[in-house]
Structure formats: structure tokens, C-alpha cells
Design an enzyme around this catalytic site. Structure first.
Site, PDB file in Angstrom:
ATOM      1  N   TYR A   1     -82.639  -6.034  11.406  1.00 48.52           N
ATOM      2  CA  TYR A   1     -82.140  -7.270  12.004  1.00 48.52           C
ATOM      3  C   TYR A   1     -82.306  -8.478  11.094  1.00 48.52           C
ATOM      4  O   TYR A   1     -81.940  -9.597  11.470  1.00 48.52           O
ATOM      5  CB  TYR A   1     -82.878  -7.570  13.309  1.00 48.52           C
ATOM      6  CG  TYR A   1     -82.741  -6.536  14.395  1.00 48.52           C
ATOM      7  CD1 TYR A   1     -81.779  -5.528  14.330  1.00 48.52           C
ATOM      8  CD2 TYR A   1     -83.580  -6.563  15.500  1.00 48.52           C
ATOM      9  CE1 TYR A   1     -81.665  -4.590  15.333  1.00 48.52           C
ATOM     10  CE2 TYR A   1     -83.468  -5.625  16.514  1.00 48.52           C
ATOM     11  CZ  TYR A   1     -82.514  -4.631  16.422  1.00 48.52           C
ATOM     12  OH  TYR A   1     -82.406  -3.704  17.427  1.00 48.52           O
ATOM     13  N   ILE A   2     -82.858  -8.278   9.909  1.00 47.17           N
ATOM     14  CA  ILE A   2     -83.205  -9.417   9.074  1.00 47.17           C
ATOM     15  C   ILE A   2     -81.991 -10.020   8.369  1.00 47.17           C
ATOM     16  O   ILE A   2     -82.026 -11.160   7.907  1.00 47.17           O
ATOM     17  CB  ILE A   2     -84.278  -9.024   8.043  1.00 47.17           C
ATOM     18  CG1 ILE A   2     -85.041 -10.263   7.566  1.00 47.17           C
ATOM     19  CG2 ILE A   2     -83.666  -8.254   6.866  1.00 47.17           C
ATOM     20  CD1 ILE A   2     -86.288  -9.931   6.758  1.00 47.17           C
TER      21      ILE A   2
ATOM     22  N   SER B   1     -82.287 -14.835  17.429  1.00 52.30           N
ATOM     23  CA  SER B   1     -81.600 -15.514  16.326  1.00 52.30           C
ATOM     24  C   SER B   1     -82.479 -15.427  15.091  1.00 52.30           C
ATOM     25  O   SER B   1     -83.377 -16.251  14.884  1.00 52.30           O
ATOM     26  CB  SER B   1     -81.314 -16.975  16.667  1.00 52.30           C
ATOM     27  OG  SER B   1     -80.832 -17.675  15.526  1.00 52.30           O
ATOM     28  N   GLU B   2     -82.252 -14.403  14.269  1.00 50.51           N
ATOM     29  CA  GLU B   2     -83.075 -14.231  13.078  1.00 50.51           C
ATOM     30  C   GLU B   2     -82.931 -15.395  12.107  1.00 50.51           C
ATOM     31  O   GLU B   2     -83.905 -15.807  11.466  1.00 50.51           O
ATOM     32  CB  GLU B   2     -82.730 -12.910  12.393  1.00 50.51           C
ATOM     33  CG  GLU B   2     -83.243 -11.681  13.117  1.00 50.51           C
ATOM     34  CD  GLU B   2     -82.493 -11.384  14.413  1.00 50.51           C
ATOM     35  OE1 GLU B   2     -83.100 -10.757  15.317  1.00 50.51           O
ATOM     36  OE2 GLU B   2     -81.307 -11.767  14.516  1.00 50.51           O
TER      37      GLU B   2
ATOM     38  N   GLN C   1     -87.932  -8.226  14.627  1.00 52.55           N
ATOM     39  CA  GLN C   1     -88.275  -7.080  15.462  1.00 52.55           C
ATOM     40  C   GLN C   1     -88.070  -5.732  14.771  1.00 52.55           C
ATOM     41  O   GLN C   1     -88.857  -4.805  14.940  1.00 52.55           O
ATOM     42  CB  GLN C   1     -87.463  -7.150  16.759  1.00 52.55           C
ATOM     43  CG  GLN C   1     -88.050  -6.353  17.885  1.00 52.55           C
ATOM     44  CD  GLN C   1     -87.376  -6.682  19.197  1.00 52.55           C
ATOM     45  OE1 GLN C   1     -86.270  -6.188  19.492  1.00 52.55           O
ATOM     46  NE2 GLN C   1     -88.007  -7.526  19.992  1.00 52.55           N
ATOM     47  N   PHE C   2     -87.011  -5.604  13.987  1.00 53.55           N
ATOM     48  CA  PHE C   2     -86.769  -4.451  13.117  1.00 53.55           C
ATOM     49  C   PHE C   2     -86.211  -4.993  11.803  1.00 53.55           C
ATOM     50  O   PHE C   2     -85.442  -5.959  11.809  1.00 53.55           O
ATOM     51  CB  PHE C   2     -85.760  -3.472  13.735  1.00 53.55           C
ATOM     52  CG  PHE C   2     -86.288  -2.716  14.923  1.00 53.55           C
ATOM     53  CD1 PHE C   2     -86.881  -1.469  14.762  1.00 53.55           C
ATOM     54  CD2 PHE C   2     -86.194  -3.243  16.194  1.00 53.55           C
ATOM     55  CE1 PHE C   2     -87.368  -0.766  15.850  1.00 53.55           C
ATOM     56  CE2 PHE C   2     -86.681  -2.555  17.296  1.00 53.55           C
ATOM     57  CZ  PHE C   2     -87.272  -1.309  17.126  1.00 53.55           C
ATOM     58  N   ALA C   3     -86.565  -4.358  10.686  1.00 49.36           N
ATOM     59  CA  ALA C   3     -86.079  -4.831   9.392  1.00 49.36           C
ATOM     60  C   ALA C   3     -84.556  -4.854   9.345  1.00 49.36           C
ATOM     61  O   ALA C   3     -83.959  -5.663   8.624  1.00 49.36           O
ATOM     62  CB  ALA C   3     -86.633  -3.961   8.263  1.00 49.36           C
TER      63      ALA C   3
ATOM     64  N   GLU D   1     -89.099 -12.513  18.543  1.00 49.87           N
ATOM     65  CA  GLU D   1     -88.551 -11.992  19.791  1.00 49.87           C
ATOM     66  C   GLU D   1     -89.589 -11.106  20.488  1.00 49.87           C
ATOM     67  O   GLU D   1     -90.047 -10.105  19.925  1.00 49.87           O
ATOM     68  CB  GLU D   1     -87.286 -11.195  19.498  1.00 49.87           C
ATOM     69  CG  GLU D   1     -86.199 -12.053  18.853  1.00 49.87           C
ATOM     70  CD  GLU D   1     -85.144 -11.228  18.128  1.00 49.87           C
ATOM     71  OE1 GLU D   1     -85.111  -9.999  18.338  1.00 49.87           O
ATOM     72  OE2 GLU D   1     -84.383 -11.801  17.335  1.00 49.87           O
TER      73      GLU D   1
ATOM     74  N   HIS E   1     -82.032   0.606  13.515  1.00 47.41           N
ATOM     75  CA  HIS E   1     -83.462   0.465  13.768  1.00 47.41           C
ATOM     76  C   HIS E   1     -84.306   1.250  12.757  1.00 47.41           C
ATOM     77  O   HIS E   1     -85.497   1.445  12.983  1.00 47.41           O
ATOM     78  CB  HIS E   1     -83.815   0.955  15.175  1.00 47.41           C
ATOM     79  CG  HIS E   1     -83.169   0.194  16.276  1.00 47.41           C
ATOM     80  ND1 HIS E   1     -81.861   0.420  16.660  1.00 47.41           N
ATOM     81  CD2 HIS E   1     -83.626  -0.796  17.076  1.00 47.41           C
ATOM     82  CE1 HIS E   1     -81.546  -0.392  17.660  1.00 47.41           C
ATOM     83  NE2 HIS E   1     -82.609  -1.135  17.923  1.00 47.41           N
TER      84      HIS E   1
ATOM     85  N   PRO F   1     -79.103 -11.442   9.256  1.00 40.95           N
ATOM     86  CA  PRO F   1     -78.630 -12.783   9.614  1.00 40.95           C
ATOM     87  C   PRO F   1     -79.535 -13.906   9.110  1.00 40.95           C
ATOM     88  O   PRO F   1     -79.094 -15.052   9.000  1.00 40.95           O
ATOM     89  CB  PRO F   1     -78.608 -12.750  11.153  1.00 40.95           C
ATOM     90  CG  PRO F   1     -78.469 -11.312  11.504  1.00 40.95           C
ATOM     91  CD  PRO F   1     -79.251 -10.586  10.458  1.00 40.95           C
TER      92      PRO F   1
END
Length: 337
Positions: A83-84, A56-57, A79-81, A26, A126, A86
Site C-alpha cells: 500500500y506504500i 490515505s498513504e 498497513q502492508f508494504a 490505519e 498484501h 500512493p
């Protein structure tokens, strides 16, 4: 270079050396990433080698697995851990198992980059440190650098590795000197946020820790930002501690750890992530199993608290000078008596 510049240099070096290296995620293309780690790469290498993806991770990591099977070496950025999550099924069930489930016919030479930890007042979505979740996964390597030199060398080694690597970048030391140590904007450990970084290709081997300070009284195990915090506290308290930067959590350099603890007889573990089931628990078990008869004091841990990440109180959440200092004094108390 600071860490961002070193990571950018590592990515550029590998894209120049290997046409199969592609970057995706992203905002990594035209914008150059939210932290600017991929700045200029799309302009230099084109939109087919450095490109933006949908939010969409699962799709990002899943597509990267397919690219690996096709023969590419993707470097997806999350983008940030935080968010991982999904994309965890694709990372754990597909990437980490591809070599084994195909009996070696396919591999997953992918390096998933992601900023980790606090320090920017990013709040609960975040600022998390989820590394321990992934160290439990067979077939997946986990790397967390603490200096720009190591960041570039470890990143290149990760991209060249034929198995999937989760490359976590401590955002608190991304951009050079920073605040947070006694609220002093010129902290005594800020100098470590920048270092000499060679141009071109070099590697730092995965699975090899670094002794950043030699000592005989106690072994301090840390990684990422906490390496600098722990080293500063050790020197402030005047304790003859050996500080080890793990650099790679999986595979962990147990030989270096064991040799140090057998020498010092004491061990302190420091990490930013929450305490329960954190990677410090695994380190503690390894040290106890291998060094029990050499230990002269209980193994101590200083970590984040077992709470949801506190937005407004994040500097109280971090292991800092007070808590680390108290643990050090406790563990070496009998030496001073």
C-alpha cells in the site's frame, strides 16, 4: 518474545523515553493494528500520541514529514508494504530530501513501519517485497530484521536516527513458529522466530550485518525470512557456508560482506523479492567490484520469480530448500570434485 511483541516493546520503550515519538496509521490506535503491533499503546499514551488516520498513504507520510519539520519523531505505519505506493512521492521527494534541500535546517526523523513479504496467502496486494525500490533513494535508510531481538534494537535505533528510515517487517516470521519448510508445521528454523528480548532500551546499530553462521566454503547473503531458510538449507546439505544477515540494506555493511567473500571465494545471494533489479543485483555488483580477484566461482542468486505475485502458488514462488540447495551444490561443486 516473538517479533510482534518485540516491535510493540520497542515502540512502548521509545514512547516512554521521548514525548515527541508519535504513532499514526490505519487501525493502529483503538484496534492496535491488523497484526497487533501497536496493541495497548493508545490506551497507555492517549489518542494524541497513538492515533488512527484515514486510508490515505500519501496523507499519512505527508503528515509525518510535516511533523518532523515541527520537531516530532513520527512512526507512521503503512498497513502492508503493497500500500506504500500512493505515498512514495512524499517519502522520496519530501522526507528523503528534506535535510539536503534545507541545507541541514530541517531533518526528517521518521520511521515508516510496514509488513513485507508473503506467507499469509495475502495475494498480490498484501504480499509484495518492494524494498529494492527504496534502496535506490538517496537519503532514505532501509531496514529488514530477521529476529525479535534485532527487530526491537533496530527499531529503536531507527526512531532515534535523524534521517528517514523504512522499517520493513517480514510478516512470515511475525508470530513465532510457522509452516512452509517441506510443509512441516514444526520447521527446523521456526526456533528463530522467537528469541530472548531484553526489557527497556537497547539498540542494534544500523548499517551493521550479523554473521549468523561461520564457514569457509561459500558466503550466503540474505535478510528477513530468507536468513532462516538459507541457514536451514546450508546445514541440511552439510556445506561449510558462512551465512550473513544483512539486517540493514541501506546503509549496507559492505566491509563484513567483503571480508567474508575474500575468505570463501564464493557468494550466494538469497531474497524473496523478484529477481530483475532486486537488491541481490546490487549486492552482486558490489561483490564483483570489490572481490573479483578472490572469486573462485560465479556469484549465484536465488530469488522470487519475475511474475506477478501468485496467490495460490506462493510457497512455490518463495526461494526454498530445493532451489537454494541446487544453487549451493552448484557453487561448491568444484570443491567436492
Amino acid at each position: 518474545m516473538n517479533m510482534i511483541e518485540a516491535i510493540n516493546s520497542g515502540l512502548e520503550t521509545m514512547m516512554e523515553r521521548d514525548d515527541n515519538v508519535v504513532i499514526m496509521g490505519e487501525d493502529v490506535g483503538y484496534f492496535g493494528g491488523v497484526f497487533r503491533a501497536t496493541a495497548g499503546l493508545q490506551e497507555k499514551f492517549g489518542k494524541t500520541r497513538c492515533f488512527d488516520t484515514p486510508i490515505s498513504e500519501c496523507g499519512i507520510i505527508g503528515a509525518a514529514v510535516g511533523m518532523c519539520a515541527y520537531g516530532l519523531r513520527p512512526v507512521p505505519e503503512i498497513q502492508f508494504a503493497d500500500y506504500i505506493y500512493p505515498g512514495m512521492d512524499q517519502l522520496i521527494s519530501e522526507a528523503a530530501r528534506l535535510r539536503y534541500r534545507s541545507a541541514g535546517e530541517y531533518t526528517a526523523p521518521m520511521t515508516v513501519r510496514s509488513p513485507v513479504g508473503g506467507g499469509i496467502f495475502g495475494g498480490q496486494t498484501h504480499s509484495q517485497s518492494p524494498e529494492a525500490m527504496f534502496t535506490h533513494v538517496s537519503g532514505l535508510k532501509t531496514v529488514i530484521p530477521s529476529t525479535p531481538y534485532d527487530a526491537k534494537g533496530l527499531l529503536i535505533a531507527s526512531i532515534e536516527d535523524n534521517d528517514p528510515v523504512l522499517f520493513l517487517e517480514p510478516k512470515r516470521i511475525y508470530n513465532g513458529p510457522f509452516t512452509g519448510y517441506y510443509d512441516n508445521p514444526v520447521s527446523p528454523w521456526s526456533k528463530f522466530a522467537e528469541s530472548e528480548v531484553p526489557e527497556g532500551h537497547y539498540t542494534v546499530p544500523l548499517g551493521k550485518a550479523k554473521i549468523v553462521r561461520e564457514g569457509d566454503a561459500v558466503t550466503v547473503l540474505a535478510y528477513g525470512t530468507m536468513v532462516h531458510v538459507a541457514k536451514a538449507v546450508v546445514e541440511e546439505h552439510g556445506i561449510d557456508a558462512e551465512v550473513i544477515d544483512l539486517r540493514t540494506l541501506v546503509p549496507v555493511d559492505i566491509e563484513t560482506i567483503e571480508a567474508s567473500v575474500r575468505k570463501t571465494g564464493r557468494c550466494l545471494i538469497v531474497h524473496e523479492a523478484t529477481r530483475t533489479s532486486g537488491f541481490g543485483a546490487e549486492l552482486s555488483a558490489l561483490v564483483q567490484e570489490r572481490c573479483f580477484y578472490h572469486l573462485e566461482a560465479p556469484i549465484e542468486r536465488v530469488t522470487g520469480f519475475d511474475t506477478p505475485y501468485p496467490h495460490s502458488l506462493e510457497w512455490a514462488y518463495f526461494p526454498g530448500p530445493v532451489r537454494i540447495g541446487e544453487a549451493l551444490e552448484k557453487i561448491v561443486r568444484d570443491l567436492k570434485s
